[in-house]
Write an enzyme that holds these catalytic residues in place. Sequence first.
Site, PDB file in Angstrom:
ATOM      1  N   TYR A  67       0.572  -1.242   0.049  1.00 54.61           N
ATOM      2  CA  TYR A  67       1.030  -0.207   0.025  1.00 54.61           C
ATOM      3  C   TYR A  67       0.914   0.893   0.326  1.00 54.61           C
ATOM      4  CZ  TYR A  67      -4.325  -2.012   0.034  1.00 54.61           C
ATOM      5  OH  TYR A  67      -5.305  -2.761  -0.662  1.00 54.61           O
ATOM      6  N   HIS A  70      -5.276  -1.879   6.215  1.00 50.08           N
ATOM      7  CA  HIS A  70      -5.267  -3.566   5.205  1.00 50.08           C
ATOM      8  C   HIS A  70      -4.258  -4.369   6.035  1.00 50.08           C
ATOM      9  CE1 HIS A  70      -6.638  -2.200   1.968  1.00 50.08           C
ATOM     10  NE2 HIS A  70      -6.376  -0.297   1.751  1.00 50.08           N
ATOM     11  N   ARG A  73      -7.285 -11.833  -2.629  1.00 51.66           N
ATOM     12  CA  ARG A  73      -7.151 -11.854  -3.555  1.00 51.66           C
ATOM     13  C   ARG A  73      -6.954 -11.586  -4.665  1.00 51.66           C
ATOM     14  NH1 ARG A  73      -7.680  -5.113  -3.498  1.00 51.66           N
ATOM     15  NH2 ARG A  73      -9.002  -4.461  -5.407  1.00 51.66           N
TER      16      ARG A  73
END
Lengths: 755, 755
Positions: A284, A437, A462
Amino acid sequence: MFIKNNILLIFLVLAMATSPSHAQSKSLSKGKKSNSKEHPNLILTKKGVSEIRSALGTIPIFDASLAETKAEVDAEIALGIETPIPVDYSGGYTHERHKQNFLILQKAGVLYQILDDEKYAKYVKDMLMQYEEMYKTLPLHPKPRSYARGKLFWQCLNDSNWLVYVSQAYDCIYNYLTEKERNKLEKNLFRPFADFISVGNPQFYNRVHNHSTWGNAAVGMIGLVMDDEELIQRALYGIKGLEIDKTAKDDDGGYINKDGKAGFLANVEQPFSPDGYYTEGPYYQRYAMYPFLIFAEGLQNVRPDLKIFEFKDGVLLKSVNALLTLSDADGEFFPLNDGQKGMSYYSRELVTAVDIAYHYGNRDLGLLSIAKQQDKVLLDDSGFSVALGIKNGNEKPFVKKSINLSDGADGSEGGVAILRNEDLELVFKYAAQGSSHGHYDKLSFSLYEKGEEIIQDYGLARFVNIEQKGGGNYLKENKTWAKQTIAHNTVTQNETSHFNAKYDIGSQYHSVLNYFSFENENVQVVSAKEANAYPGTEMLRTMVLIKDEDFEKPYLLDIMKVTSNEANQYDFPYYFMGQLLKTNFKYNTPETLKALGTDNGYQHLYLEGSTKAESENSKLSWLNEGKFYTLTSVTNTGDEIVFTRIGANDPEFNLRRDAALMLRRKDTKNTLFVSAIEAHGGYSPVSEFAVNSNSSITDLKVILETEDYTAIAITNVNGNTKLFITANTNASKEATHNLKINDNNYQWSGAYYFK
Amino acid sequence: MFIKNNILLIFLVLAMATSPSHAQSKSLSKGKKSNSKEHPNLILTKKGVSEIRSALGTIPIFDASLAETKAEVDAEIALGIETPIPVDYSGGYTHERHKQNFLILQKAGVLYQILDDEKYAKYVKDMLMQYEEMYKTLPLHPKPRSYARGKLFWQCLNDSNWLVYVSQAYDCIYNYLTEKERNKLEKNLFRPFADFISVGNPQFYNRVHNHSTWGNAAVGMIGLVMDDEELIQRALYGIKGLEIDKTAKDDDGGYINKDGKAGFLANVEQPFSPDGYYTEGPYYQRYAMYPFLIFAEGLQNVRPDLKIFEFKDGVLLKSVNALLTLSDADGEFFPLNDGQKGMSYYSRELVTAVDIAYHYGNRDLGLLSIAKQQDKVLLDDSGFSVALGIKNGNEKPFVKKSINLSDGADGSEGGVAILRNEDLELVFKYAAQGSSHGHYDKLSFSLYEKGEEIIQDYGLARFVNIEQKGGGNYLKENKTWAKQTIAHNTVTQNETSHFNAKYDIGSQYHSVLNYFSFENENVQVVSAKEANAYPGTEMLRTMVLIKDEDFEKPYLLDIMKVTSNEANQYDFPYYFMGQLLKTNFKYNTPETLKALGTDNGYQHLYLEGSTKAESENSKLSWLNEGKFYTLTSVTNTGDEIVFTRIGANDPEFNLRRDAALMLRRKDTKNTLFVSAIEAHGGYSPVSEFAVNSNSSITDLKVILETEDYTAIAITNVNGNTKLFITANTNASKEATHNLKINDNNYQWSGAYYFK
């Protein structure tokens, strides 16, 4: 990140009080603003453009990036301009069209400056005028799913993306336009656009969050081009006089804006530690990099007085180095928390980050070698600077060393350590929760050799942007498996995850560094404690990467000391990658595979084999990608050894069928887990030679275990024994220790002893 | 390959009759032998050495190979000579030492010739004299496990390896030695050594088998150096006058020497088809390559009158091309039968093969490009020739096209076809049993894209030379899993393997080509029939690789027509590699995983999911290595769709946990399985873009199915329908067909129609 409706209203109340977020600006230099009203001045400068033009055709990487961009933009120009009325979610035509538009506008603007060809300026102008015409009367986007609906897109986040890119295009053709044309665009398009994503959507804009960073950068960048001080201030410090409900929470259970911080500077201040570690993890951090750095670049050019790259002791530049350091030998980021494996410093965000960090930082020649690997540069002053450096052969290797990166805005919330020796890399996580997250795995680790996983961290569940798998969004197994503690290489107590996998509890805590020591390159150590994951239980894990002349490669020593006020079951998995070769113990394999448990991730594990430990050392060897590995664990009689495989209760085959060896110790209060992991030898299916395929450790033994000290003896096939003693309670560099074990005296200063 | 003891005796009876194997020499030219008594003359020639010496330092690849060899030999010379009394199996010290010795002797001999440095000649001489001293009184090797025990090694095979290499060394220092020294070596070492592995062990030597090939080459090469015509004749034609029990079998159930053939020429004649396909498959062809080619090289140099490279229409050179063609885009051999994955044309055996094929063949410039990739050459005339060609930039790409390779000594025993289009490669096996290394999988296939497996063939269940896994030998799962039909992508009837997995039955049969057609590069077809795998059942499989403008990449059409005289259950698995993305059908997944069956490989499969087909097309999409794939199968109501995973009843984790989708059709006599496999699009974890992730086929339909014809309609997302009709009974190129389907007339000539 959907926000409950009743909360939304609160945000829409604007008050007149001074913004509380101004307080954050203390470390930002406050000189007068520069008088830089010439254009371009955002990511390109007049001086830069003139240098670039005169060097065209002589700087290979820049020329190649330019040629690629030109081909792309020319193809789009040939297709004609389309600005459809927005109707779709992402993936749909209008979404993808507007997204493509802003990317191409930015590129066309840059091409106009560099190639001095009016067709690009005209293309930008024509498209902007179409947007101006449409935007004047454009209602909210018709799709309702977002907590902050945009106009061009279904969420303000994408509208902000649009403005970040389009600001750059506008800057490039600023002088090509008449004043009247500029006024029209600014009055009907840019200013209303910037207002809409900020004061029109404070629940999106006025927050410390990666979405808000995009919003702040969008408002700030158009403000810089328009020389609109109000927008610039709003970008830097948030919305003036906004009243905020500090108790409001989002759907993840986290506070939306508990402490009232907002604006770009708060967004730099908060998630980055002083070492440049971004609390959500490298995946991220990479995602957030672009708005941070592109806006900083603009600020540096237009408002150099603000000295943005010196803000918080230069954290933006530090963060680029931290992020590069958080990659393996192939440049792939370690998948801490919700990280998708395979993302690397070859991504477009890292091209931006590396070029800007080089140009606006201290011209670190190591960054040039990364840029050379990327083989692509930004078409701006920074990219030109990098391309020139590479052309001149100035690059030096970017050396990734062992590093300890603190977490938390002030660096006080644990951290992440990377231990490196030769081709081995240990990733040790003792950080804070990592925002929404984050995963529940304190004191976990993963291990790599030359970019290959030896002991894996699962990463996320994912398939980003692959619509067949849950629309490309997070799969439910991310919560039921990937975030759970048992999915990670650390201790799970009583089959429940750390903090009971509750976000609002986990967010309050972080692990605490005991010590790290990288001075002796042959003995790299990190040690940290976790006292809150399980109330009443403390875990202290010390991990050592040791290079010993009796071993072919460095090996890992792993010491996990658990202290509890009651008896528990401890499960301790090692997710080894590759094919099992040999164990030194017998085990039973079941006729049918059943799930190991019913909840907390255990429902996703099949039990593939089990036994009770019989000897003092239990060994497992495996083969992966042509290399041999051995795990040697100190085991007690009664310890269970369990082979697990991921995949139970996974009806859509969302999970990878990977294996683990798990140590299980039942009905135990205080205990110690000690293991060594060796990388050794190799096998080539071409030569069919197997080299050094056996473990070199003949005995691994705990010879002292007290509150203050843990001492491990490692004996190898040459009959040599080494002793590692770690200080559990007094680990300062200055401390001196004097210890008697089996009639031998050991004296040393510092946190550990090894000989 | 162990032979029962009572059989051994029979072999030891030598009779005086003329060897029947002489009959095989018919196609070998029988001119007078050359008078080439100068040395070296085996793999180096006087002329070649002189050319090499004068070019040293100017031919990069040769110089690099030379430098590497010199460093290795110099290090060994520095260590001193060791010729220990043999005691160990492979892996043990004496075995590895003698193995290292023969490799180094060969290299030292070559270095003496090329560098003209006597230290290498002296080293060879000294070691040979030590061997001479030892061998005079050396008894049988003490380890009893082999059916043909050696003296230096536990089996004659390794003794033969030794002599193949040492012959070359002896040739290189022949003129360095005095006549007295040569006589001593020949009388006490070489001649007794050659006799021992031939007349002393006829059950090893006098056979068509890869072991015998080594024996023949060993005897022949030392014969060439010694100019010993008796040995040369024995090498070429086998042991004169040996009486053989033609009914004797080895432990695999195969005949040891049913037809009495023996000698090197029989070993070339028998296992190679006229196309150069080696019946055991490419993995073992690679293994066998060295003795075939190195002895052929020696024969060509010393006895050019024999024209060995023209024998059987040049099959030795053809076999090199066939073998290269049997590799994927990465140069890795397709793992037909007992093949270990990862073996490739980078192996030392293929360096030998490519160099010799180039030099003694017609200087195929495509071979140079393979040699350039290998980046290594032989230190002999052929390697020099290759290195020179590369230096001069003569290489051309080695283009791998679609090819049909017949199997069987006369090419009449089925074959293997490789269909290629763009990056797709289909491997279709309709061959003979493939000797003792054969698997029971008629009409099976595997599919590759750019060297990555899409639909895998399992390969063998063995970790060659990795002692932790069954001593590196075949694992029992090779027989219980890898050889069974259900482990392959073809039809299994009633849960039993082809030929009931009986070697002596399978060895009697082969599939039969229906037709192949490669003329239209957009429609590559192969079709073959198997009538003996299940008595009473015929299977005709037609596989088509189609490049259609409506599709991004070529796709595979797979038509399996089954005709039986009774109702059966047919299981038809596709071992897809990668992660399941999506199905167009719902399925159930069990709580616990159980084995699918109890025998014939089924005991190793877990049932992971199942359903009954509901629609006429059942679709499965998956993702592998960043690429998308979709299987579309025509299904009938009542068809079961089963997800399986390998790994049941595998207590030592010897098998890989790979998945399959299996179609199951019960209680059916005649039936047709039709599927299409598309490769499409891609996904990058760096850009996170998913491109063309969906199947382009909207309908796959059987529109005609008769004894003579099968017609399939393929409709794609653009709404276009293509028709493929295959001739099942009259597939000659000349045949003309006239067919009415749904009121449309189709007329064509040749085996198939596509439009």
